[in-house]
Design an enzyme around this catalytic site. Structure first.
Site, PDB file in Angstrom:
ATOM      1  N   GLU A  44       0.877  -1.169   0.000  1.00  0.00           N
ATOM      2  CA  GLU A  44       0.000   0.000   0.000  1.00  0.00           C
ATOM      3  C   GLU A  44       0.919   1.225   0.000  1.00  0.00           C
ATOM      4  O   GLU A  44       1.843   1.295   0.825  1.00  0.00           O
ATOM      5  CB  GLU A  44      -0.870  -0.008   1.269  1.00  0.00           C
ATOM      6  CG  GLU A  44      -1.892   1.107   1.193  1.00  0.00           C
ATOM      7  CD  GLU A  44      -2.782   1.230   2.414  1.00  0.00           C
ATOM      8  OE1 GLU A  44      -2.737   0.349   3.295  1.00  0.00           O
ATOM      9  OE2 GLU A  44      -3.501   2.234   2.479  1.00  0.00           O
ATOM     10  N   ARG A 269       5.980 -12.755   9.302  1.00  0.00           N
ATOM     11  CA  ARG A 269       6.629 -11.495   8.950  1.00  0.00           C
ATOM     12  C   ARG A 269       7.966 -11.381   9.648  1.00  0.00           C
ATOM     13  O   ARG A 269       8.222 -12.036  10.661  1.00  0.00           O
ATOM     14  CB  ARG A 269       5.744 -10.306   9.275  1.00  0.00           C
ATOM     15  CG  ARG A 269       5.414 -10.108  10.744  1.00  0.00           C
ATOM     16  CD  ARG A 269       4.731  -8.763  10.996  1.00  0.00           C
ATOM     17  NE  ARG A 269       3.628  -8.512  10.072  1.00  0.00           N
ATOM     18  CZ  ARG A 269       3.527  -7.391   9.335  1.00  0.00           C
ATOM     19  NH1 ARG A 269       4.434  -6.453   9.401  1.00  0.00           N
ATOM     20  NH2 ARG A 269       2.502  -7.213   8.538  1.00  0.00           N
ATOM     21  N   LYS A 279       4.665   0.740   9.649  1.00  0.00           N
ATOM     22  CA  LYS A 279       4.771   1.985   8.883  1.00  0.00           C
ATOM     23  C   LYS A 279       4.232   3.169   9.680  1.00  0.00           C
ATOM     24  O   LYS A 279       4.737   4.280   9.560  1.00  0.00           O
ATOM     25  CB  LYS A 279       4.023   1.845   7.551  1.00  0.00           C
ATOM     26  CG  LYS A 279       4.824   1.062   6.526  1.00  0.00           C
ATOM     27  CD  LYS A 279       4.199   1.143   5.138  1.00  0.00           C
ATOM     28  CE  LYS A 279       3.155   0.077   4.971  1.00  0.00           C
ATOM     29  NZ  LYS A 279       2.652  -0.019   3.585  1.00  0.00           N
TER      30      LYS A 279
HETATM   31  P1  ATP Z   1       0.102  -1.741   6.764  1.00  0.00           P
HETATM   32  O1  ATP Z   1      -0.762  -2.762   6.044  1.00  0.00           O
HETATM   33  O2  ATP Z   1      -0.116  -1.673   8.214  1.00  0.00           O
HETATM   34  O3  ATP Z   1       0.142  -0.428   6.112  1.00  0.00           O
HETATM   35  P2  ATP Z   1       2.259  -3.408   5.899  1.00  0.00           P
HETATM   36  O4  ATP Z   1       3.663  -3.333   6.348  1.00  0.00           O
HETATM   37  O5  ATP Z   1       1.515  -4.692   5.979  1.00  0.00           O
HETATM   38  O6  ATP Z   1       1.567  -2.267   6.674  1.00  0.00           O
HETATM   39  P3  ATP Z   1       1.783  -3.403   3.069  1.00  0.00           P
HETATM   40  O7  ATP Z   1       2.053  -2.293   2.135  1.00  0.00           O
HETATM   41  O8  ATP Z   1       0.406  -3.929   3.151  1.00  0.00           O
HETATM   42  O9  ATP Z   1       2.239  -2.865   4.450  1.00  0.00           O
HETATM   43  O10 ATP Z   1       2.790  -4.597   2.797  1.00  0.00           O
HETATM   44  C1  ATP Z   1       3.028  -5.107   1.514  1.00  0.00           C
HETATM   45  C2  ATP Z   1       3.410  -6.546   1.587  1.00  0.00           C
HETATM   46  O11 ATP Z   1       4.570  -6.701   2.383  1.00  0.00           O
HETATM   47  C3  ATP Z   1       2.327  -7.382   2.209  1.00  0.00           C
HETATM   48  O12 ATP Z   1       2.148  -8.547   1.422  1.00  0.00           O
HETATM   49  C4  ATP Z   1       2.845  -7.697   3.565  1.00  0.00           C
HETATM   50  O13 ATP Z   1       2.373  -8.938   3.996  1.00  0.00           O
HETATM   51  C5  ATP Z   1       4.361  -7.680   3.357  1.00  0.00           C
HETATM   52  N1  ATP Z   1       5.040  -7.301   4.602  1.00  0.00           N
HETATM   53  C6  ATP Z   1       4.819  -6.198   5.323  1.00  0.00           C
HETATM   54  N2  ATP Z   1       5.580  -6.175   6.433  1.00  0.00           N
HETATM   55  C7  ATP Z   1       6.314  -7.305   6.409  1.00  0.00           C
HETATM   56  C8  ATP Z   1       7.292  -7.870   7.275  1.00  0.00           C
HETATM   57  N3  ATP Z   1       7.658  -7.258   8.403  1.00  0.00           N
HETATM   58  N4  ATP Z   1       7.847  -9.048   6.922  1.00  0.00           N
HETATM   59  C9  ATP Z   1       7.473  -9.658   5.792  1.00  0.00           C
HETATM   60  N5  ATP Z   1       6.561  -9.192   4.934  1.00  0.00           N
HETATM   61  C10 ATP Z   1       5.981  -8.026   5.225  1.00  0.00           C
END
Ligand code: ATP
Ligand code: MG
Length: 566
Positions: A44, A269, A279
């Protein structure tokens, strides 16, 4: 900008061992997707990417690469409130820098809004979705708990015609924010809370960074994500563990619509010690000015790591080392540091720099000369260079002690030490100012002890680095420490109280070996005995160079000194 990435040229030779590869092997054996493998990375655009995202990118891209499949970069830009093109651009830059080649497959979920809307209408027509007038708060309050079923919305049994009419008017902008939602009609007593009539659309009158004012209803993640995967023909939709409980819903939407149905697979993760990874928290660090932007070298962001001197190769190596698991854990940041050290040890040009200079006058040396220095002992092809030597040099003030403890092998009154690539010197006199501080050392050198060619077989235990006072130049050097002084700040409510106040030390006038003057942004060096350093691309300007310390050295100095000093 450092364009070096050879990941694309490098075939994935070794197959990673993890459960996702096992699932895909099985699918290929059973010809489940016609032998296709198609993954995606779906960020996102509401922040910069961090090392956790790097794990997801390497995993998804690595799979596509290994199986000769495809990899998409897709922006999951379904929430206009927090999204921005600045983030879109930084994400594209970071994914490319990591070498994850999405070719021409750069997609935006917002481009699918019309299709999603049509599918929502289909569900309404099937009696599987309804417009609900409960507020977000009321929906939460009637959702029930793990032990209690939820309460059905009083709007749940609206007629299909009424739902179609209201939903169209929601789209047209007739209703204020939060006054209505579109909800899936599933089961308010499902043991899985996500199945209790989840919200599919909410009203948000806000400009979208790509769609402008075209929409005022926006799809939720749960509704949108499977549709995006379906539209793109993704085979394996890999996401993090928190979505495990959402998988039944992912499946429900696709099954109800009867459209192409990818398989969602969850993995743990990455959590890294001494930093935060959410984030929202990273944004807070930026907005409160605790760090200097998303790309501050102390941040766990990809742009921060790049500025700090990390390479894509080291990040790939790190993600290989940590593997992919089904259970959440905290990964030690020292593994990441290990990965960059391993890489830079092989590739970084060596140089001499003195961070805390102490002047040494060599009283029996006249004139100047150029001495031979090895550019990288790990890489014979890197060759040698000339270092100017003269009768006035700087050494590290910590390499002299007036009253050293036993076993101290560096310089002391009357003691001897080898100057790296030069001579053995002896400290004859210590000069102090009126405050009693040491300001200069007077030494003599032994001409027979020249590195490489000297005839003397004198041996000393200490070898120290130095620069010639009249040939060196001044540069700013920034030393970093962990941003937090607790191992897992992310799990604490008052996580901001644990910022390490000494995470940045600025040395305004370090003394550097002359050739470093030509260094370009992001060039990487090993400053002998001090660590790996990288030219900061943001602060180096107008002829002034700023170096970031990427990581300290492992103590390999003793070994190197023994190899090259006699
Ligand atoms: P949010 O959804 O709270 O904004 P997010 O870190 O999940 O934060 P996304 O942009 O949705 O952000 O993440 C993009 C992809 O990266 C998703 O498929 C998510 O599962 C993966 N991802 C995010 N954080 C991690 C992490 N710490 N380790 C591994 N994969 C991650
Ligand atoms: Mg997310």
């Amino acid at each position: 900008m450092d364009n070096k990435n050879n990941i694309n040229d490098k075939p994935v030779d070794k197959k990673p061992k993890n459960f996702i590869y096992e699932i895909i092997d099985e699918d290929i054996k059973n010809n489940r997707w016609g032998g296709r493998v198609h993954t995606r990375f779906p960020p996102e655009p509401n922040g910069y990417l961090h090392i956790g995202h790097a794990k997801a990118i390497c995993l998804n891209y690595g799979i596509a690469k290994y199986y000769g499949g495809k990899f998409n970069l897709r922006f999951d830009d379904t929430n206009p409130e927090k999204e921005d093109t600045e983030y879109v651009n930084s994400i594209i830059e970071d994914v490319k820098w990591l070498g994850a080649d999405f070719e021409d497959r750069l997609f935006f979920a917002s481009d699918y809004f019309e299709q999603m809307y049509q599918w929502a209408i289909e569900l309404i027509k099937k009696g599987k979705a309804y417009v609900c007038d409960l507020s977000a708060e009321e929906i939460r309050a009637t959702r029930g708990t793990l032990t209690e079923p939820g309460i059905e919305s009083p709007y749940r049994n609206r007629s299909i015609e009424e739902n179609l009419d209201l939903f169209e008017r929601m789209r047209k902008g007739e209703f204020p924010d939060g006054s209505k939602t579109l909800r899936a009609k599933i089961d308010m007593s499902s043991p899985n809370l996500n199945m209790r009539d989840p919200v599919m659309y909410r009203i948000i009158h806000q400009r979208h960074h790509r769609q402008g004012d075209k929409w005022c209803i926006y799809p939720t993640y749960d509704w949108a994500h499977g549709l995006e995967d379906s539209i793109e023909g993704i085979t394996h939709s890999i996401c993090t563990l928190e979505f495990e409980n959402h998988r039944p819903l992912y499946d429900w939407f696709l099954d109800e619509l009867g459209i192409y149905h990818p398989q969602q697979i969850e993995f743990a993760r990455l959590n890294l010690s001494y930093t935060v990874m959410s984030k929202r928290k990273l944004l807070e660090l930026v907005q409160k000015g605790i760090v200097d932007g998303w790309d501050d070298p102390r941040m766990p962001t990809i742009s921060g790591l790049r500025r700090r001197g990390y390479t894509p190769e080291a990040i790939w190596k790190f993600t290989e080392m940590i593997g992919v698991a089904k259970r959440d854990a905290l990964t030690d940041v020292s593994l990441l540091e290990y990965a960059i050290r391993e890489d830079l040890n092989k590739t970084a040009q060596r140089a001499m720099a003195v961070l805390n200079p102490l002047k040494v006058v060599i009283t029996n040396y006249n004139g100047e000369e150029l001495l031979d220095a090895i550019n990288n002992p790990e890489n014979p092809d890197a060759g040698t260079r000339k270092i100017p030597f003269s009768n006035e040099i700087y050494i590290e003030s910590t390499d002299f002690m007036e009253n050293p403890p036993k076993g101290y092998h560096r310089l002391m009154p009357g003691g001897e030490v080898r100057l790296r690539y030069a001579y053995i010197i002896k400290c004859e006199e210590v000069i102090k100012n009126e405050k009693g501080e040491i300001v200069e050392l007077r030494c003599t050198y032994d001409p027979e002890t020249k590195s490489g060619t000297g005839t003397s077989n004198k041996k000393v235990k200490g070898v120290i680095h130095w620069v010639s006072a009249k040939h060196c130049f001044d540069a700013e050097v920034r030393l970093y420490d962990r941003l937090f002084n607790v191992e897992n700040p992310g799990e604490l409510d008052n996580w901001l109280d644990y910022i390490n106040p000494n995470s940045l030390e600025i040395i305004p006038n370090a003394k550097l070996e002359p050739f470093l003057q030509n260094a370009k942004p992001l060039d990487k060096f090993q400053f002998e005995r001090l660590g790996y350093f990288c030219v900061d691309p943001k602060y180096s300007k107008d002829g002034k160079l700023v170096f970031n310390r990427t990581v300290t050295l492992k103590d390999t100095w003793a070994k190197i000194a023994a190899k090259s000093s006699s």
